[in-house]
Design a protein around this motif. Structure first.
Motif, PDB file in Angstrom:
ATOM      1  N   GLN A   1       0.839  -1.198   0.000  1.00 18.84           N
ATOM      2  CA  GLN A   1       0.000   0.000   0.000  1.00 18.84           C
ATOM      3  C   GLN A   1       0.878   1.253   0.000  1.00 18.84           C
ATOM      4  N   LEU A   2       1.941   1.205   0.765  1.00 14.20           N
ATOM      5  CA  LEU A   2       2.878   2.329   0.867  1.00 14.20           C
ATOM      6  C   LEU A   2       3.781   2.407  -0.371  1.00 14.20           C
ATOM      7  N   LEU A   3       4.223   1.248  -0.857  1.00 16.38           N
ATOM      8  CA  LEU A   3       5.227   1.225  -1.933  1.00 16.38           C
ATOM      9  C   LEU A   3       4.656   1.547  -3.308  1.00 16.38           C
ATOM     10  N   PHE A   4       3.384   1.144  -3.560  1.00 17.32           N
ATOM     11  CA  PHE A   4       2.893   1.195  -4.945  1.00 17.32           C
ATOM     12  C   PHE A   4       1.720   2.141  -5.169  1.00 17.32           C
ATOM     13  N   ASN A   5       1.381   2.916  -4.144  1.00 20.83           N
ATOM     14  CA  ASN A   5       0.485   4.054  -4.344  1.00 20.83           C
ATOM     15  C   ASN A   5       1.325   5.123  -5.035  1.00 20.83           C
ATOM     16  N   SER A   6       0.863   5.616  -6.185  1.00 18.06           N
ATOM     17  CA  SER A   6       1.680   6.585  -6.928  1.00 18.06           C
ATOM     18  C   SER A   6       1.658   7.960  -6.280  1.00 18.06           C
ATOM     19  N   TYR A   7       0.435   8.495  -6.130  1.00 22.18           N
ATOM     20  CA  TYR A   7       0.333   9.871  -5.622  1.00 22.18           C
ATOM     21  C   TYR A   7      -1.014  10.162  -4.975  1.00 22.18           C
ATOM     22  N   TYR A   8      -1.820   9.134  -4.679  1.00 21.97           N
ATOM     23  CA  TYR A   8      -3.165   9.354  -4.146  1.00 21.97           C
ATOM     24  C   TYR A   8      -3.076   9.639  -2.647  1.00 21.97           C
ATOM     25  N   LYS A   9      -3.070  10.948  -2.308  1.00 22.00           N
ATOM     26  CA  LYS A   9      -2.868  11.353  -0.904  1.00 22.00           C
ATOM     27  C   LYS A   9      -4.008  10.854  -0.016  1.00 22.00           C
ATOM     28  N   THR A  10      -5.232  10.807  -0.588  1.00 19.02           N
ATOM     29  CA  THR A  10      -6.365  10.355   0.238  1.00 19.02           C
ATOM     30  C   THR A  10      -6.338   8.838   0.465  1.00 19.02           C
ATOM     31  N   ALA A  11      -5.446   8.120  -0.224  1.00 13.64           N
ATOM     32  CA  ALA A  11      -5.317   6.663   0.012  1.00 13.64           C
ATOM     33  C   ALA A  11      -4.201   6.375   1.007  1.00 13.64           C
ATOM     34  N   GLY A  12      -3.674   7.401   1.619  1.00 15.44           N
ATOM     35  CA  GLY A  12      -2.639   7.196   2.639  1.00 15.44           C
ATOM     36  C   GLY A  12      -1.259   7.605   2.157  1.00 15.44           C
ATOM     37  N   LYS A  13      -0.266   7.372   3.015  1.00 16.30           N
ATOM     38  CA  LYS A  13       1.112   7.758   2.691  1.00 16.30           C
ATOM     39  C   LYS A  13       1.620   6.930   1.515  1.00 16.30           C
ATOM     40  N   HIS A  14       2.559   7.511   0.755  1.00 16.45           N
ATOM     41  CA  HIS A  14       3.159   6.723  -0.327  1.00 16.45           C
ATOM     42  C   HIS A  14       4.647   7.014  -0.449  1.00 16.45           C
ATOM     43  N   TRP A  15       5.340   6.051  -0.994  1.00 17.14           N
ATOM     44  CA  TRP A  15       6.778   6.162  -1.243  1.00 17.14           C
ATOM     45  C   TRP A  15       7.022   7.262  -2.263  1.00 17.14           C
ATOM     46  N   LEU A  16       8.140   7.977  -2.149  1.00 18.76           N
ATOM     47  CA  LEU A  16       8.446   9.084  -3.058  1.00 18.76           C
ATOM     48  C   LEU A  16       8.650   8.601  -4.491  1.00 18.76           C
ATOM     49  N   GLN A  17       8.063   9.341  -5.440  1.00 20.76           N
ATOM     50  CA  GLN A  17       8.209   8.978  -6.856  1.00 20.76           C
ATOM     51  C   GLN A  17       9.680   8.920  -7.269  1.00 20.76           C
ATOM     52  N   SER A  18      10.454   9.889  -6.763  1.00 21.68           N
ATOM     53  CA  SER A  18      11.856   9.970  -7.193  1.00 21.68           C
ATOM     54  C   SER A  18      12.723   8.846  -6.621  1.00 21.68           C
ATOM     55  N   GLU A  19      12.162   8.082  -5.661  1.00 18.41           N
ATOM     56  CA  GLU A  19      12.962   7.034  -5.006  1.00 18.41           C
ATOM     57  C   GLU A  19      12.518   5.619  -5.381  1.00 18.41           C
TER      58      GLU A  19
END
Ligand code: FE2
Length: 379
Positions: free
Chosen positions: A41-59
């Protein structure tokens, strides 16, 4: 591998499109569903802030785990769960439209995969070949013009088929009348711009564009290189001599704008491109990975490269974004980006239509972006 922030590792695309089905369909519609792995959930959410925290795109390139094998197991798990849910729920319309959106989203990522693989191979000093398929040799551009008469036009999607929220609602707009070139700007046309000092004369450039050119030391389209006075171009088929009749590709909005200025023309608006494409697009569109693809299929004058429009990506009058977490799908990107129209040789079959609004920042050019000119004069 993630050479720049814009370019995601191929395995990330495989996982992210799977995350979309898990998060948008399985979790909300199946109360007994358990996630394949809570960390995804954290690693592969691209940018959906309302779906919770996500890993940085640049990383994204920092993630050596999970492995490709683990991601393929994730895909199988989610595929099976979606199929079971489909059998249980049936063709309930809300549910079915989310499944369709998940598939269309995955098609968008199929094109991104090709764009990203090309970039990843293009920065590899050995310049690997991705595809051995022969592309056509192009005939000389005819440079004839299509006239758009002054008057009212319907813009946007109004058919009983899939479209994204940003293509609606259909609305009426007035156009003053103009001409659009039937040919795409070719490599040969673009070489004349380079040879005429196009990249050294700030008079042709937007201020932001000139700053970009100077800071990045840009002097030609992406993937071009000069060896012993000869221009070469890196393609998915490897390094080839630049073909002058081929449409110029991998240019930024800044470059497209400067070229049009130098030429005494302008970029078309997105409405003008939609009218042109509606009159000319041949179907069905095929891309280079389509089974049975024949090189002549990519001679379609409308779907070889995405064309930059001069229109900022913004909502149509009466626009209603998707609800819930999907509100972030398109609506939040309606700032500082320009619309491109038409599709390209990497666009999946059935994913190209005149009303489709692609959008990118003006400096970006790793997508298959090209130029079609317009003029206020009726040619
Ligand atoms: Fe996505």
């Amino acid at each position: 591998v993630q050479p720049i922030a814009d370019v995601s590792p191929p395995k990330w695309h495989l996982a992210h499109t799977t995350w979309f089905f898990e998060e948008v369909i399985l979790v909300p519609f199946n109360p007994s569903y358990t996630r394949f792995n809570e960390q995804y959930q954290l690693l592969f959410n691209s940018y959906y802030k309302t779906a919770g925290k996500h890993w940085l795109q640049s990383e994204r390139g920092q993630l050596s785990r999970p492995t490709v094998q683990e991601i393929m197991a994730y895909r199988e798990h989610v595929d099976e769960a979606v199929c079971n849910l489909l059998t249980a729920i049936g063709a309930d319309s809300d549910f079915a439209s989310l499944i369709e959106l998940g598939l269309q989203h995955e098609q968008q990522h199929q094109e991104l995969l090709l764009m990203d693989i090309k970039y990843i191979f293009g920065v590899n000093i050995t310049l690997p070949t991705y595809s051995t398929i022969q592309l056509p040799s192009h005939s000389e551009p005819t440079n004839t013009w299509f006239t758009i008469s002054p008057g009212k036009y319907n813009i946007g999607h109004n058919e009983n088929s899939f479209c994204f929220d940003n293509e609606q609602p259909q609305h009426t707009t007035y156009l003053n009348g103009s001409s659009i070139c039937k040919s795409l700007v070719s490599n040969g046309d673009y070489l004349k711009f380079i040879d005429a000092g196009g990249y050294t004369n700030p008079a042709y450039w937007l201020s932001d564009g000139w700053n970009w050119l100077e800071s990045k030391r840009i002097s030609h389209p992406l993937y071009w290189q000069k060896r012993d006075d000869t221009w070469w171009q890196f393609t998915l088929q490897g390094l080839h001599r630049l073909e002058e009749n081929e449409p110029v590709c991998h240019v930024s909005y800044y470059e497209a704008h400067a070229f049009a200025n130098w030429n005494g023309k302008r970029l078309p608006t997105e409405q003008e491109l939609e009218i042109f494409l509606t009159a000319h697009q041949e179907g069905p569109h095929q891309n280079i990975l389509h089974k049975g693809f024949h090189p002549t299929n990519c001679n379609d004058p409308c779907s070889q490269v995405w064309c930059w429009s001069s229109t900022s990506f913004s909502p149509y009058p009466g626009y209603t974004p998707y609800a819930g977490v999907l509100q972030e799908y398109n609506a939040k990107f309606m700032c500082n980006q320009y619309v491109l129209r038409g599709g390209c040789v990497a666009t999946p079959q059935g994913h190209s239509r005149p009303t489709y609004r692609n959008f990118y920042n003006p400096h970006q050019r790793w997508m298959f972006s090209g130029i079609r000119l317009a003029t206020d004069a009726i040619q």
